[in-house]
Design an enzyme around this catalytic site. Structure first.
Site, PDB file in Angstrom:
ATOM      1  N   CYS A   1       0.838  -1.198   0.000  1.00 47.96           N
ATOM      2  CA  CYS A   1       0.000   0.000   0.000  1.00 47.96           C
ATOM      3  C   CYS A   1       0.883   1.262   0.000  1.00 47.96           C
ATOM      4  O   CYS A   1       1.512   1.549  -1.016  1.00 47.96           O
ATOM      5  CB  CYS A   1      -0.999  -0.027   1.150  1.00 47.96           C
ATOM      6  SG  CYS A   1      -2.393   1.121   0.899  1.00 47.96           S
TER       7      CYS A   1
ATOM      8  N   HIS B   1      -3.751  -5.426   0.245  1.00 45.83           N
ATOM      9  CA  HIS B   1      -3.296  -5.830   1.576  1.00 45.83           C
ATOM     10  C   HIS B   1      -3.494  -7.325   1.823  1.00 45.83           C
ATOM     11  O   HIS B   1      -4.500  -7.722   2.416  1.00 45.83           O
ATOM     12  CB  HIS B   1      -4.071  -5.065   2.647  1.00 45.83           C
ATOM     13  CG  HIS B   1      -3.726  -3.626   2.772  1.00 45.83           C
ATOM     14  ND1 HIS B   1      -2.631  -3.183   3.490  1.00 45.83           N
ATOM     15  CD2 HIS B   1      -4.331  -2.521   2.271  1.00 45.83           C
ATOM     16  CE1 HIS B   1      -2.569  -1.861   3.440  1.00 45.83           C
ATOM     17  NE2 HIS B   1      -3.587  -1.434   2.705  1.00 45.83           N
TER      18      HIS B   1
ATOM     19  N   GLU C   1      -2.065  -8.919   4.042  1.00 52.70           N
ATOM     20  CA  GLU C   1      -1.907  -9.113   5.490  1.00 52.70           C
ATOM     21  C   GLU C   1      -3.174  -8.812   6.271  1.00 52.70           C
ATOM     22  O   GLU C   1      -3.267  -9.159   7.459  1.00 52.70           O
ATOM     23  CB  GLU C   1      -0.747  -8.244   6.019  1.00 52.70           C
ATOM     24  CG  GLU C   1      -1.056  -6.776   6.241  1.00 52.70           C
ATOM     25  CD  GLU C   1      -1.035  -5.906   4.994  1.00 52.70           C
ATOM     26  OE1 GLU C   1      -0.941  -4.670   5.129  1.00 52.70           O
ATOM     27  OE2 GLU C   1      -1.113  -6.463   3.868  1.00 52.70           O
TER      28      GLU C   1
END
Length: 240
Positions: free
Chosen positions: A96, A184, A186
């Site tokens: 990001c 993302h 994660e």
């Protein structure tokens, strides 16, 4: 391999009681795919100094509420750190904001997109020319939360993730040790939903918010991307 995560922001205060900070998300993600990484975290946005990038085993630059056009004291030193890491061929991952600032530091163009907010589950076309990415298939679903985008990638990059909203959503760099993604992998779906809730006050249309919320009912390919990123970083570390 030890990954050094540069904290360039924090989970929004209103969510901090429910969710870990960004380093916790990466530890969980890579742990789930058995990457074998250890972690240290350096709070750059809180005034911590930068280490020598050539001395590190691996680097993660995560998300942030800042944009590359903002001017906190650490932004220009971060650009210098990135250039040093790139030259040293230290394995480096950006996600990001990390994706954007690496591109910016190495000669790309990043700005707030006129397309507005990218939220919720997005599908990306994969162009997996690098062997570490062979397991991704032709399409991958990941959660996004951004307005800023890499508009023009830096010289010496290859786009490996793209869609109509974010045509430069994943980059591999010619030094063989740097990779970055706009979405993302994660973030679990519940955290992505919490971020969507924060956008209700922007304001964004209710129908858009509802659509982006329900998009996360469909599965995300976080573990598939995590495994590919871990393979890339480990392979780069062996070549350093």
């Amino acid at each position: 391999m030890k990954l050094t995560l540069l904290r360039v922001g924090a989970v929004p205060a209103s969510l901090s009681a429910r969710f870990p900070n960004f380093d916790g998300f990466f530890e969980t993600m890579f742990g789930a795919v058995g990457a074998g990484f250890s972690f240290e975290s350096i709070a750059i946005s809180e005034g911590a100094g930068f280490p020598d990038p050539a001395s590190l085993e691996g680097i993660v630059i995560p998300g942030s509420a800042f944009g590359v056009y903002d001017t906190p004291d650490w932004m220009e030193p971060l650009r210098g750190f990135i250039r040093g890491a790139y030259t040293a061929r230290t394995p480096m991952l950006g996600v990001c904001f990390g994706h954007q600032i690496i591109a910016d530091a190495l000669g790309g163009t990043v700005r707030k997109s006129e397309k507005g907010w990218g939220l919720g589950r997005h599908l990306y076309t994969v162009t997996p020319r690098h062997p570490a990415l062979a397991g991704l298939g032709d399409e991958i679903a990941l959660a996004a939360s951004h307005q800023d985008q890499v508009i023009v990638p830096p010289p010496g990059t290859e786009v490996f993730l793209a869609n109509g909203f974010a045509p430069n959503a994943g980059l591999i760099y010619d030094n063989g040790a740097t990779i970055s993604v706009q979405p993302h992998p994660e973030f679990p779906a519940e955290f992505s939903r919490a971020l969507i809730d924060l956008r209700r006050t922007d304001p964004l249309p209710d129908a858009f918010i509802a659509d982006r919320w329900t998009s996360l009912d469909a599965p995300l390919d976080n573990m598939k991307m995590a495994a590919a990123l871990a393979t890339f970083l480990n392979n780069a570390g062996e070549r350093k």
